[in-house]
Design a protein around this motif. Sequence first.
Motif, short mmCIF file in Angstrom:
data_model
loop_
_atom_site.label_atom_id
_atom_site.label_comp_id
_atom_site.label_asym_id
_atom_site.label_seq_id
_atom_site.Cartn_x
_atom_site.Cartn_y
_atom_site.Cartn_z
N LEU A 127 0.82 -1.22 0.00
CA LEU A 127 0.00 0.00 0.00
C LEU A 127 0.86 1.27 0.00
O LEU A 127 0.45 2.29 -0.55
CB LEU A 127 -0.94 0.01 1.20
CG LEU A 127 -2.11 -0.96 1.14
CD1 LEU A 127 -2.83 -1.01 2.48
CD2 LEU A 127 -3.07 -0.59 0.02
N ALA A 128 2.03 1.19 0.63
CA ALA A 128 2.92 2.36 0.70
C ALA A 128 3.80 2.50 -0.55
O ALA A 128 4.55 3.45 -0.66
CB ALA A 128 3.79 2.27 1.95
N GLY A 129 3.71 1.55 -1.46
CA GLY A 129 4.49 1.64 -2.69
C GLY A 129 5.93 1.17 -2.53
O GLY A 129 6.81 1.59 -3.28
N PHE A 130 6.19 0.30 -1.56
CA PHE A 130 7.51 -0.28 -1.32
C PHE A 130 8.61 0.78 -1.19
O PHE A 130 9.64 0.73 -1.87
CB PHE A 130 7.88 -1.29 -2.42
CG PHE A 130 6.95 -2.45 -2.47
CD1 PHE A 130 7.09 -3.51 -1.58
CD2 PHE A 130 5.91 -2.49 -3.40
CE1 PHE A 130 6.22 -4.59 -1.62
CE2 PHE A 130 5.03 -3.56 -3.44
CZ PHE A 130 5.18 -4.61 -2.55
N PRO A 131 8.42 1.77 -0.29
CA PRO A 131 9.47 2.78 -0.12
C PRO A 131 10.70 2.16 0.55
O PRO A 131 10.58 1.20 1.32
CB PRO A 131 8.82 3.81 0.81
CG PRO A 131 7.84 3.01 1.60
CD PRO A 131 7.32 1.97 0.65
N PRO A 132 11.87 2.70 0.28
CA PRO A 132 13.05 2.21 1.00
C PRO A 132 12.92 2.57 2.47
O PRO A 132 12.42 3.64 2.81
CB PRO A 132 14.21 2.97 0.34
CG PRO A 132 13.59 4.16 -0.28
CD PRO A 132 12.18 3.79 -0.62
N ARG A 133 13.32 1.67 3.35
CA ARG A 133 13.23 1.92 4.79
C ARG A 133 14.55 2.47 5.29
O ARG A 133 15.60 1.90 5.04
CB ARG A 133 12.85 0.64 5.51
CG ARG A 133 11.47 0.15 5.08
CD ARG A 133 11.06 -1.09 5.81
NE ARG A 133 10.69 -0.72 7.18
CZ ARG A 133 10.72 -1.56 8.20
NH1 ARG A 133 11.11 -2.80 8.02
NH2 ARG A 133 10.36 -1.17 9.39
#
Length: 141
Positions: A127-133
């Motif tokens: 849902l978050a668009g696979f952002p880098p953590r």
Amino acid sequence: MKALKRLALVLGIYVGLVVAFEILVGVMGGRHAERGLEPGEDWLVITTTDADGTRKDTVVAGVESDGKLYVSANHWPRGWYTRAVESPDVEVVRAGEKTARRAVPVTGDERDRIARDYSLPWAIRFLAGFPPRSFLRLDPR
């Protein structure tokens, strides 16, 4: 050509879903920061300072690992993270207690360990668009 149009449509819908989810999270987080934390909540408020000296409160989830406090930028909007890296002296309110902390970016083996300890469900990452953590350790000052 039809397959390409369908792929573009699916991709467009997905991007719209991610944008809507991030807007929802941003609105909810802003309201949460305005009202403050309730007793017993597992969130913390991190106060960061920008280059102009303006302070901003952001509600984030914190996790303890090996007796240290960590936070993570789990979404694409990550202004609080950028401010904390650029001006690492932050304040944290957790369980009603305000403390002065220094935000330290986490890398290497420590980052790998905390990423395992602080995993996110696949559905949330989708849902978050696979952002880098990106992780910060919040050391006491």
